[in-house]
Write a protein that holds these residues in place. Structure first.
Motif, PDB file in Angstrom:
ATOM      1  N   PRO A   1       0.832  -1.206   0.000  1.00  0.00           N
ATOM      2  CA  PRO A   1       0.000   0.000   0.000  1.00  0.00           C
ATOM      3  C   PRO A   1       0.863   1.251   0.000  1.00  0.00           C
ATOM      4  N   GLY A   2       0.299   2.350  -0.451  1.00  0.00           N
ATOM      5  CA  GLY A   2       0.983   3.635  -0.377  1.00  0.00           C
ATOM      6  C   GLY A   2       2.012   3.868  -1.458  1.00  0.00           C
ATOM      7  N   ALA A   3       1.919   3.143  -2.579  1.00  0.00           N
ATOM      8  CA  ALA A   3       2.894   3.334  -3.654  1.00  0.00           C
ATOM      9  C   ALA A   3       2.780   4.741  -4.225  1.00  0.00           C
ATOM     10  N   VAL A   4       3.921   5.329  -4.578  1.00  0.00           N
ATOM     11  CA  VAL A   4       3.950   6.647  -5.194  1.00  0.00           C
ATOM     12  C   VAL A   4       4.645   6.524  -6.534  1.00  0.00           C
TER      13      VAL A   4
ATOM     14  N   GLU B   1       6.585   9.539   0.182  1.00  0.00           N
ATOM     15  CA  GLU B   1       6.193  10.872  -0.271  1.00  0.00           C
ATOM     16  C   GLU B   1       7.160  11.961   0.193  1.00  0.00           C
ATOM     17  N   PRO B   2       7.595  11.965   1.479  1.00  0.00           N
ATOM     18  CA  PRO B   2       8.558  12.994   1.887  1.00  0.00           C
ATOM     19  C   PRO B   2       9.880  12.936   1.124  1.00  0.00           C
ATOM     20  N   MET B   3      10.196  11.767   0.588  1.00  0.00           N
ATOM     21  CA  MET B   3      11.454  11.628  -0.141  1.00  0.00           C
ATOM     22  C   MET B   3      11.220  11.484  -1.642  1.00  0.00           C
ATOM     23  N   ALA B   4      10.122  12.056  -2.110  1.00  0.00           N
ATOM     24  CA  ALA B   4       9.773  11.936  -3.526  1.00  0.00           C
ATOM     25  C   ALA B   4      10.861  12.504  -4.436  1.00  0.00           C
ATOM     26  N   ASP B   5      11.559  13.563  -3.982  1.00  0.00           N
ATOM     27  CA  ASP B   5      12.619  14.143  -4.823  1.00  0.00           C
ATOM     28  C   ASP B   5      13.780  13.170  -4.992  1.00  0.00           C
ATOM     29  N   LEU B   6      14.043  12.340  -3.962  1.00  0.00           N
ATOM     30  CA  LEU B   6      15.094  11.336  -4.086  1.00  0.00           C
ATOM     31  C   LEU B   6      14.668  10.211  -5.017  1.00  0.00           C
TER      32      LEU B   6
ATOM     33  N   PRO C   1      16.729   1.910  -9.212  1.00  0.00           N
ATOM     34  CA  PRO C   1      15.361   1.615  -8.802  1.00  0.00           C
ATOM     35  C   PRO C   1      15.070   2.080  -7.386  1.00  0.00           C
ATOM     36  N   ALA C   2      13.835   2.463  -7.140  1.00  0.00           N
ATOM     37  CA  ALA C   2      13.367   2.833  -5.800  1.00  0.00           C
ATOM     38  C   ALA C   2      12.358   1.778  -5.367  1.00  0.00           C
TER      39      ALA C   2
ATOM     40  N   LEU D   1      12.472   2.110   0.422  1.00  0.00           N
ATOM     41  CA  LEU D   1      11.604   2.978   1.213  1.00  0.00           C
ATOM     42  C   LEU D   1      10.414   2.211   1.770  1.00  0.00           C
ATOM     43  N   THR D   2       9.926   2.660   2.918  1.00  0.00           N
ATOM     44  CA  THR D   2       8.633   2.204   3.418  1.00  0.00           C
ATOM     45  C   THR D   2       7.606   3.278   3.062  1.00  0.00           C
TER      46      THR D   2
END
Length: 299
Positions: free
Chosen positions: A26-29, A94-99, A109-110, A88-89
């Motif tokens: 869940p929570g994929a960006v 989302e807070p690290m979307a720029d990374l 890959p992220a 990432l979890t």
């Protein structure tokens, strides 16, 4: 040894595929690749991070190290270390979307996993929610490192990663220009050392010259006075050392518990102690380094 620091297999453009029939994460960006199976081979860089013996052997062989937490990851990138992949979890995606975007730009890959999957994978609770597999850079030539330095720290066989990370943080904060490590010293890029240093291991250049014979010759050739921190009767105080105002000074510290070897003591020009209250015979090596760096800082 730099090894292969190319990004891990797979890419952010691949279709997400949960492993072994598990439900999607869940929570994929955008830009992240959800993985539900901790045994997925694409996550191999992150396995068994608590197995110190395994990781100390594996990471240098593969030319990688682990950066944990947003601040440390950013500092590793700023220092020029290439990113192999990002883990990432959902809470941190989302807070690290720029990374995530930055990773995609370089083909790294992220991976997005649940906190539970991250714990199964790494062997511990990743409370900062973010890890990055980073590529190592070639170590500088020790002679080149010393050429432009005025204050140098030398650590002999310091094996505790927490102490080493703290000592690097002290060095970065208190004006040490470079660090030399003996062959028996712990890896400054081991996850725990990097984490404790808050990424300052990327700010202070370091090298491994080799034997004490080689290290001593390099220091003498570069015009350094070497000061061994020890508890011998013929030692001067650190304040007396500071009063000498040496132009080029190498501060030498030994391993936890046993201190400096006889070989190291013989190789140094001076023996120095930190005065302490009655009943206290020594300081932790990281604490001692902070005192020494501060008292002998350039004036």
């Amino acid at each position: 040894m730099t090894g292969d620091s190319s990004p891990a297999s797979g890419s952010p453009s691949e279709a997400a595929r949960p492993g072994n029939g598990r439900p999607p994460v869940p929570g994929a960006v955008p830009g992240t690749v959800p993985i539900a199976d901790s045994a997925d081979p694409r996550l191999s860089d992150y396995t068994s991070l608590t197995d110190v013996a395994l990781r100390r052997r594996l990471e240098p062989e593969l030319g990688l190290f682990m950066a944990e937490g947003e601040k440390v990851i950013r500092r590793a990138l700023e220092a020029g270390h290439p990113m192999r992949s990002l883990l990432l979890t959902p809470r941190w995606a989302e807070p690290m979307a720029d990374l995530v975007i930055r990773a995609a730009e370089i083909g790294a890959p992220a991976w997005l996993v649940t906190a539970e999957t991250a714990e199964r994978l790494t062997g511990y609770h990743v409370h900062r929610g973010a890890l990055a597999a980073m590529g190592r850079l070639p170590l500088p030539d020790p002679a080149d490192l010393l050429a432009g330095a005025r204050r140098v720290a030398v650590f002999e066989d310091m094996v505790d990663h927490t102490n080493l990370g703290a000592a690097f943080r002290n060095a970065a904060a208190l004006g040490v220009d470079a660090v030399l490590l003996t062959p028996g010293c712990a890896d400054p890029l081991y996850r725990r050392a990097v984490k404790v240093s808050m990424g300052t291991v990327f700010k202070v250049p370091w090298a491994r010259p080799g034997s004490w014979r080689v290290t001593g010759e390099l220091l003498r050739a570069a015009g350094f006075t070497s000061a061994a921190f020890c508890l011998t009767e013929d030692s001067i105080t650190v304040d007396e050392l500071a009063d000498r105002n040496e132009e080029r000074l190498a501060l030498v510290f030994g391993t936890e518990g046993h201190g400096l070897s006889e070989r190291a003591l013989r190789a140094c020009d001076l023996r120095v102690r930190i005065p302490m209250a009655v009943g206290v015979d020594s300081l932790n090596v990281a604490a001692a380094s902070a005192v020494a760096f501060h008292v002998t800082r350039r004036r």
